[in-house]
Motif scaffolding. Structure first.
Motif, PDB file in Angstrom:
ATOM      1  N   GLN A 107       0.884  -1.120  -0.014  1.00  0.00           N
ATOM      2  CA  GLN A 107      -0.105   0.056   0.028  1.00  0.00           C
ATOM      3  C   GLN A 107       0.851   1.288   0.008  1.00  0.00           C
ATOM      4  N   ARG A 108       0.331   2.256  -0.571  1.00  0.00           N
ATOM      5  CA  ARG A 108       1.240   3.442  -0.741  1.00  0.00           C
ATOM      6  C   ARG A 108       1.198   4.126   0.723  1.00  0.00           C
ATOM      7  N   SER A 109       2.446   4.720   1.023  1.00  0.00           N
ATOM      8  CA  SER A 109       2.743   4.884   2.467  1.00  0.00           C
ATOM      9  C   SER A 109       2.154   6.441   2.521  1.00  0.00           C
ATOM     10  N   LYS A 110       1.300   6.424   3.775  1.00  0.00           N
ATOM     11  CA  LYS A 110       0.745   7.695   3.753  1.00  0.00           C
ATOM     12  C   LYS A 110       1.363   8.566   4.847  1.00  0.00           C
ATOM     13  N   ASP A 111       2.915   8.085   5.161  1.00  0.00           N
ATOM     14  CA  ASP A 111       3.535   9.005   6.116  1.00  0.00           C
ATOM     15  C   ASP A 111       3.765  10.468   5.497  1.00  0.00           C
ATOM     16  N   LEU A 112       3.913  11.301   6.336  1.00  0.00           N
ATOM     17  CA  LEU A 112       4.135  12.597   5.845  1.00  0.00           C
ATOM     18  C   LEU A 112       5.277  12.671   5.112  1.00  0.00           C
ATOM     19  N   GLU A 113       6.562  12.181   5.812  1.00  0.00           N
ATOM     20  CA  GLU A 113       7.835  12.541   5.068  1.00  0.00           C
ATOM     21  C   GLU A 113       8.138  11.821   3.844  1.00  0.00           C
ATOM     22  N   TYR A 114       7.093  10.911   3.265  1.00  0.00           N
ATOM     23  CA  TYR A 114       7.214  10.177   2.160  1.00  0.00           C
ATOM     24  C   TYR A 114       6.189  10.845   1.125  1.00  0.00           C
ATOM     25  N   GLN A 115       5.265  11.640   1.812  1.00  0.00           N
ATOM     26  CA  GLN A 115       4.194  12.288   0.729  1.00  0.00           C
ATOM     27  C   GLN A 115       4.743  13.293  -0.178  1.00  0.00           C
ATOM     28  N   PHE A 116       5.932  13.832  -0.061  1.00  0.00           N
ATOM     29  CA  PHE A 116       6.216  14.945  -0.688  1.00  0.00           C
ATOM     30  C   PHE A 116       7.771  14.682  -1.560  1.00  0.00           C
ATOM     31  N   GLN A 117       8.056  13.165  -1.439  1.00  0.00           N
ATOM     32  CA  GLN A 117       9.221  12.496  -2.202  1.00  0.00           C
ATOM     33  C   GLN A 117       8.843  12.497  -3.595  1.00  0.00           C
TER      34      GLN A 117
END
Length: 788
Positions: free
Chosen positions: A156-166
């Motif tokens: 599943q696509r990660s929902k962590d904030l640090e990976y949202q803008f990668q």
């Protein structure tokens, strides 16, 4: 009037007024500064208090995340010393697709094509948020299908904030399921049990699963469904097998639901069978004409909330009712249409609908009934198939009608009953339980038992049945007589013909006599092709080119087996003459037949026979069945002895023989010597006295060897006779009055008499003649007064 004196108050000195105002101003300013200082201290205290609370809350939240999901606080590792870093396992760290593939490659795994578990936005080409990833592994010592499925994963696509803008998309591993192949013992085991019982069978050999696909049906609630597939070669066919896997979105888990196999290669599918809102899983395992259908319903799991299971629709009894119980009994034994009829009648009688579980059983029975009805309604080229489909569908009288109206197909139907392994017998016994007096059912049970166990055992069984009267016995005996018509009246095979070895065959050119799809041969055998010269069809002898032979429009193996008389004994003898004149005889088995342009050929398989390389002096190889001919060999007498018995015949015979030898070029042409000279040369020649013309008088059979012909020329002209002793023997047959009725000296159609034989069909005599590598029979025609 008295004057009141006014007391005058003294005024304050002007020099004291400025000092008092200053004091007032100082006092007021002091009060304002005190209030500001108090507010500032209060504000600072609140800030410190709220900050402390925030820090406490933040540390508390971090502590909770550290306990429940350490991955969420893994960013703290940047600020923590080496010994205090948070331990986070690799699988919990979100990865890009490239990183996932690289990780699996290091484990010698191969990434398969991912299957999306949610809709992809076609407008902006967004990547799937949830997908299933199959993982394969290369098999050792493999030539085909070398990638074996060993694991399936859901990302599943990660929902962590640090990976949202990668720049790249990161995915989190949701769940994974290890995949194990199915046991070979399960895949090769017979059908008949629910496929979900697969892994209960013992077996060390694991067959791999090489493919995974999502079902393309409309969304099935709940979750996503997949089938895993492999293929196992067995004989000339292949068995498809696999597993059903389900991904439960609510539980975020993968689960293997059941294992399946199918000898006909069809894949499981979802189909609306019971009329419920959710489709059922349908597995059609049918091979042949008897349906094998498995249906599974999606049910809510009882142990875990929000879980699902696949539950088979079975035929276990769910409530007490006579008609319902009898319907299930019929269905369990394959009588689907009668069972459906009983249940339909029961539904009309009930005032309230059946429970869903019972209705599912009815729908399953009806599904099977639809299949057997379609098969029974077809027009089959083979009568045995017509009988079989009728019996499977419970059409007992219709099956008897096919038997009684079939011509030359009784043996085929008898073989069908003999090969039954219980499916037809069980149907008859169950049908008799419900209606013991139904004669058509009783007849089929009687016929099955007779062909399998013998008539005595069938009669014993019949005596134990109720309501058996004289009329029923006569009826059953009539049916048995019809079935046995071909068997009891089958004639013995009587075939003769030339034979030769062949190295290769084309199955398309041959019709197998045993009804199989193709002809096969053992490793230590060779093929023989028999060109039939004559055969007995049970009524009369037929000879090449079979002008009076009427062929049916459809030539079946059963037709040829009966016409040729090889139903009971398909053997044929192969006779080869050795250089010394002895016969070498081997037995071959007739496998197939071919009829083209009046030429009838047989294909036989047998052991190799030693060839006679110098066959010019010996007959060509001969094929004949053991009952065809009986060799006739009369005791010979000399011409001199014959002259004493019938001098008038000898005086006619000897000049005729001399002229025949001149015409054939065996002796020099010229004037025929006088009788006494010829008699002196031929007096020791042997003759046989046999009644060829069947008129009660003995005919003269004179067989002249090559050495005897050579002796005629040695005295007169040595050069003329050279090589004549290497010629084959010639035969001339004379009637009792000296008339030639057969000769090998005919120039236009060279022929050779091989033997005189008695035909077993009518005990008459016939000549076995070789002509242009073909064999034929010649018999005397009393009407035409000649050999034909």
């Amino acid at each position: 009037m008295a004057k009141h004196s006014r007391k005058v108050k003294p005024k304050a000195a002007r020099t004291d007024q400025p000092r008092a105002g200053a004091l007032k101003r100082i006092a007021k300013k002091s009060q304002k500064q005190s209030r500001w200082r108090s507010w500032l201290l209060s504000t600072l205290a609140w800030i410190i208090l709220l900050g402390s609370a925030g820090v406490i809350i933040a540390f508390g939240w971090i502590s909770i995340l550290f306990i429940l999901n350490p991955e969420q606080v893994s960013w703290l590792n940047k600020y923590l010393p080496e010994g205090a870093k948070i331990d986070v396992s690799q699988k919990d760290i979100p990865q890009t697709l490239a990183e996932i593939e690289l990780t699996l490659e290091k484990q010698n795994r191969i990434v398969g094509e991912s299957l999306s578990l949610d809709a992809v936005n076609p407008k902006n080409n967004q990547k799937a948020n949830l997908f299933l990833l199959p993982v394969f592994q290369k098999r050792n010592n493999c030539q085909s299908d070398c990638q074996e499925l060993v694991e399936v994963r859901v990302y599943q696509r990660s929902k962590d904030l640090e990976y949202q803008f990668q720049a790249q998309t990161y995915y989190h591993l949701v769940t994974q399921l290890a995949i194990t192949g199915l046991t070979k013992s399960f895949v090769e085991s017979p059908l008949g049990k629910n496929v979900s019982e697969s892994q209960k069978q013992e077996g060390k050999t694991q067959l791999p699963l090489t493919e995974i696909k999502a079902f393309n049906d409309s969304p099935l609630s709940p979750g996503f469904w997949f089938y895993l597939r492999g293929e196992h070669k067995q004989g000339d066919g292949a068995i498809a097998y696999g597993q059903i896997v389900h991904y439960n979105q609510e539980l975020r888990s993968l689960q293997q639901m059941l294992s399946w196999k199918n000898p006909n290669g069809q894949l499981p599918k979802w189909q609306q069978i019971t009329g419920s809102a959710t489709k059922e899983l349908f597995i059609d395992q049918t091979v042949g004409l008897d349906p094998q259908l498995q249906v599974y319903q999606i049910k809510e799991g009882k142990l875990v909330k929000n879980s699902v299971v696949l539950e088979p629709i079975n035929l276990k009894s769910l409530f007490e009712d006579f008609s319902y119980q009898k319907s299930l009994l019929l269905a369990r034994n394959g009588l689907w249409t009668p069972a459906d009829a009983w249940l339909t009648s029961l539904q009309k009688q009930r005032q309230q609908p059946f429970p869903d579980s019972v209705q599912a059983q009815i729908d399953l029975i009806r599904l099977h009934s639809q299949f057997t009805k379609i098969q029974a309604d077809k027009s089959w080229a083979s009568p045995s198939q017509q009988v079989l489909t009728a019996l499977i569908d419970g059409r007992w009288e219709r099956a008897l009608q096919v038997l009684t109206t079939s011509y030359n197909n009784e043996q085929e139907i008898s073989n069908l009953l003999k090969s039954d392994r219980g499916r037809l017998w069980n149907r008859t016994t169950v049908a008799l339980q419900l209606n013991p007096s139904r004669k058509a059912v009783l007849a089929w049970a009687y016929l099955i038992l007779t062909v399998q166990r013998g008539e005595q055992r069938a009669n014993t069984w019949l005596q134990g049945q109720p309501n058996i009267n004289e009329e029923t016995l006569v009826y059953l005996q009539g049916m048995l007589a019809k079935l046995n018509d071909e068997v009891t009246n089958a004639h013995q095979s009587q075939i003769i013909g030339g034979v030769q070895k062949i190295s290769k065959i084309n199955n398309i050119d041959w019709l197998p006599v045993d009804g199989q799809a193709e002809v096969k041969i053992a490793d230590n055998q060779i093929w023989y092709q028999v060109d039939v010269g004559a055969f007995h069809d049970g009524t009369s002898w037929l000879s090449y080119p079979f002008a009076n032979f009427s062929l049916p429009k459809i030539q079946t193996s059963q037709f040829w087996a009966k016409i040729l008389g090889i139903s009971a004994d398909p053997n044929i003898q192969i006779v080869v003459w050795l250089p010394n004149g002895e016969q070498q005889i081997n037995t071959a088995t007739i496998k197939a037949v071919q009829m083209r342009n009046g030429v009838l050929r047989l294909l036989a398989a047998g052991d190799l026979i030693r060839e006679n390389k110098d066959s010019s002096l010996q007959p060509k190889p001969l094929a004949l069945t053991s009952a065809a001919l009986e060799w006739v060999q009369a005791s010979p007498i000399s011409i001199e002895a014959l002259d004493q018995q019938n001098p008038q015949a000898v005086q006619t015979i000897l000049p005729s023989v001399w002229r025949s030898l001149q015409q054939s070029g065996d002796i020099s042409p010229g004037q025929v010597p006088n009788f006494e000279e010829i008699k002196g040369k031929m007096s020791n020649w042997p003759v046989q006295m046999i009644d060829i013309t069947n008129d009660g008088t003995l005919d003269v059979v004179l067989t002249i060897s090559g050495s005897a012909i050579a002796s005629l020329t040695q005295a007169g002209n040595e050069n003329w006779g050279n090589g004549k002793e290497n010629k084959r023997s010639r035969t001339v047959i004379f009637s009792a009055n000296g008339e030639v009725i057969y000769t090998d000296f005919a120039a236009k159609s060279p022929q050779t008499l091989i033997a005189i034989a008695k035909l077993n069909s009518d005990q008459s005599l016939a000549l076995l003649v070789e002509n242009n590598d073909k064999y034929s029979l010649r018999r005397w025609s009393a009407t035409n007064q000649r050999l034909e």
